[in-house]
Design an enzyme around this catalytic site. Structure first.
Site, mmCIF file in Angstrom:
data_model
loop_
_atom_site.group_PDB
_atom_site.id
_atom_site.type_symbol
_atom_site.label_atom_id
_atom_site.label_comp_id
_atom_site.label_asym_id
_atom_site.label_seq_id
_atom_site.Cartn_x
_atom_site.Cartn_y
_atom_site.Cartn_z
ATOM 1 N N HIS A 1 -0.599 4.835 7.177
ATOM 2 C CA HIS A 1 0.090 5.377 6.014
ATOM 3 C C HIS A 1 0.393 6.856 6.220
ATOM 4 O O HIS A 1 -0.276 7.532 7.014
ATOM 5 C CB HIS A 1 -0.762 5.179 4.752
ATOM 6 C CG HIS A 1 -1.238 3.777 4.569
ATOM 7 N ND1 HIS A 1 -2.467 3.343 5.038
ATOM 8 C CD2 HIS A 1 -0.645 2.704 4.000
ATOM 9 C CE1 HIS A 1 -2.606 2.045 4.751
ATOM 10 N NE2 HIS A 1 -1.521 1.637 4.123
ATOM 11 N N ASP B 1 -3.641 8.159 7.948
ATOM 12 C CA ASP B 1 -4.764 7.378 8.472
ATOM 13 C C ASP B 1 -4.377 6.429 9.595
ATOM 14 O O ASP B 1 -5.115 5.501 9.907
ATOM 15 C CB ASP B 1 -5.434 6.590 7.336
ATOM 16 C CG ASP B 1 -4.485 5.601 6.661
ATOM 17 O OD1 ASP B 1 -3.323 5.473 7.118
ATOM 18 O OD2 ASP B 1 -4.892 4.966 5.667
ATOM 19 N N SER C 1 0.799 -1.222 0.000
ATOM 20 C CA SER C 1 0.000 0.000 0.000
ATOM 21 C C SER C 1 0.832 1.274 0.000
ATOM 22 O O SER C 1 0.321 2.348 -0.329
ATOM 23 C CB SER C 1 -0.935 0.018 1.214
ATOM 24 O OG SER C 1 -0.194 -0.071 2.422
#
Length: 399
Positions: free
Chosen positions: A369, A366, A59
């Site tokens: 990240h 968040d 991610s």
């Protein structure tokens, strides 16, 4: 009190169609091209150093692959993407990722996610194979460990290498064409491996008995991928390390009830988690040095370790110097409240999420990240130094 920005966020969420859900190395010259966010000396260069960018990872680099197979993930809903794109893109960020800044440095368009492309034309500037949640080890490995696979996608590093091979043959049907493509492309192999530890952490597995012993297995997988790319003719491979996990809001929340005052450093990060990230990174650097020192290694090939750990730790320790708020260093910009605004694993995913007024002042987006602003700092450090040696824009700076 609900800010206007939170009210707008709630309106966007209500109208959204997507429901919210998830070295001392033998460094050799690495050459990239300038981009608008770097120094004027770099911008003065007009030549482009690589024709394509290929990305494998998780991610930290995923530009939309997971969203193609899981359209209900949080990253396809507001407020993800609000800073740069002004809409969600499948990136787990408020804007651009590290690899997006790398693409700009190469004067390339943002690279197409593999699952969003169909033809050779879609990948003429490269391809992004990274998938959020992806691991270096196979999904089957974690199934054999007895883990819940609901957030562990089946797109491990080996699968991403298979995808790359398909694109390689699509773009370059003949051997001479493949040799040219490999030698003129830049490869980002990671960040990858962090989720191999994260998934067991999230499922309350034993650190000493189950998680720490994974390090050599993860490094072996990354080494295999490195050797595969080199065997296919890659000339420049950048391999990033892991982040300082002990400074990540979600982990700070997870372990707040099981740590004592002595477990934290002066910046409020958990010492043993950061020590574990450094253990992974040392093993990664040793592996790259071993590959670079091997009898079959071409001295014209560059293997570069990108120090994401040191870059992130710099802004954590000296936030004011770099434009971040010191009082929010260990707090997520978007979350569900609590000391670190990261109470749940996916806490930035609904209309009631608590949003900071300015993501550019936050390091964490968040809880897991980073923000675009933090990623830009990391990218600049890899492009210009000091978080890659030599800085990977050094050739462009000198021409």
């Amino acid at each position: 009190k609900i800010s206007r920005r939170n009210q707008v966020h709630r309106q966007l969420m209500a109208s959204s169609l997507a429901p919210p859900v998830l070295v001392p190395l033998l460094f050799l010259a690495v050459w990239l091209c300038p981009y608008a966010g770097v120094s004027s000396a770099v911008r003065a260069s007009s030549s482009c150093c690589y024709e394509r960018l290929f990305i494998l990872g998780d991610s930290i680099s995923d530009a939309g692959n997971l969203g193609r197979v899981s359209p209900s993930i949080a990253a396809l809903s507001p407020p993800y993407g609000e800073t740069f794109f002004h809409h969600s893109t499948g990136r787990y960020c408020d804007g651009r990722l590290i690899v997006d800044f790398i693409a700009e440095a190469l004067k390339l368009p943002l690279v197409t996610p593999f699952l969003a492309g169909k033809t050779a034309a879609d990948f003429r500037h490269g391809a992004n194979f990274a998938v959020s949640g992806a691991t270096a080890l196979s999904q089957q490995f974690f199934k054999d460990m007895g883990l819940d696979l609901s957030i562990i996608p089946p797109f491990s590093l080996d699968v991403q290498l298979e995808w790359f091979t398909r694109v390689l043959h699509m773009l370059a049907p003949t051997q001479p064409e493949r040799e040219h493509l490999m030698s003129t492309s830049l490869f980002f192999l990671g960040e990858i491996g962090g989720n191999d530890y994260n998934h067991p952490f999230f499922q309350n597995r034993s650190f000493s008995a189950e998680i720490r012993p994974l390090v050599p297995k993860v490094i072996d997988k990354i080494e295999n991928a490195t050797r595969v790319l080199l065997g296919l003719g890659a000339r420049t491979v950048v391999v990033p390390g892991n982040f300082p996990v002990g400074c990540i809001p979600r982990f700070l929340t997870m372990f707040q009830g099981s740590t004592g005052p002595g477990d934290y450093d002066a910046d409020g990060c958990i010492r043993w988690l950061n020590a574990f990230a450094e253990e992974h990174n040392r093993a990664l650097r040793r592996m790259l040095a071993r590959v670079a020192a091997g009898p079959r290694h071409d001295p014209a090939v560059a293997l570069v370790y990108a120090d994401y750990y040191a870059a992130t730790l710099e802004i954590t320790r000296r936030p004011n110097k770099h434009g971040f708020r010191k009082d929010e260093t260990l707090t997520a910009c978007c979350g569900d409240g609590g000391p670190h605004n990261s109470g749940k694993l996916f806490s930035c995913n609904n209309a009631t999420s608590i949003l900071c007024p300015d993501p550019a002042k936050h390091i964490s987006w968040d809880g897991l990240h980073l923000t675009e602003a933090a990623y830009q700092f990391v990218a600049r450090g890899v492009l210009e130094g000091p978080y890659a040696a030599p800085p990977i824009l050094s050739k462009c700076m000198s021409t």
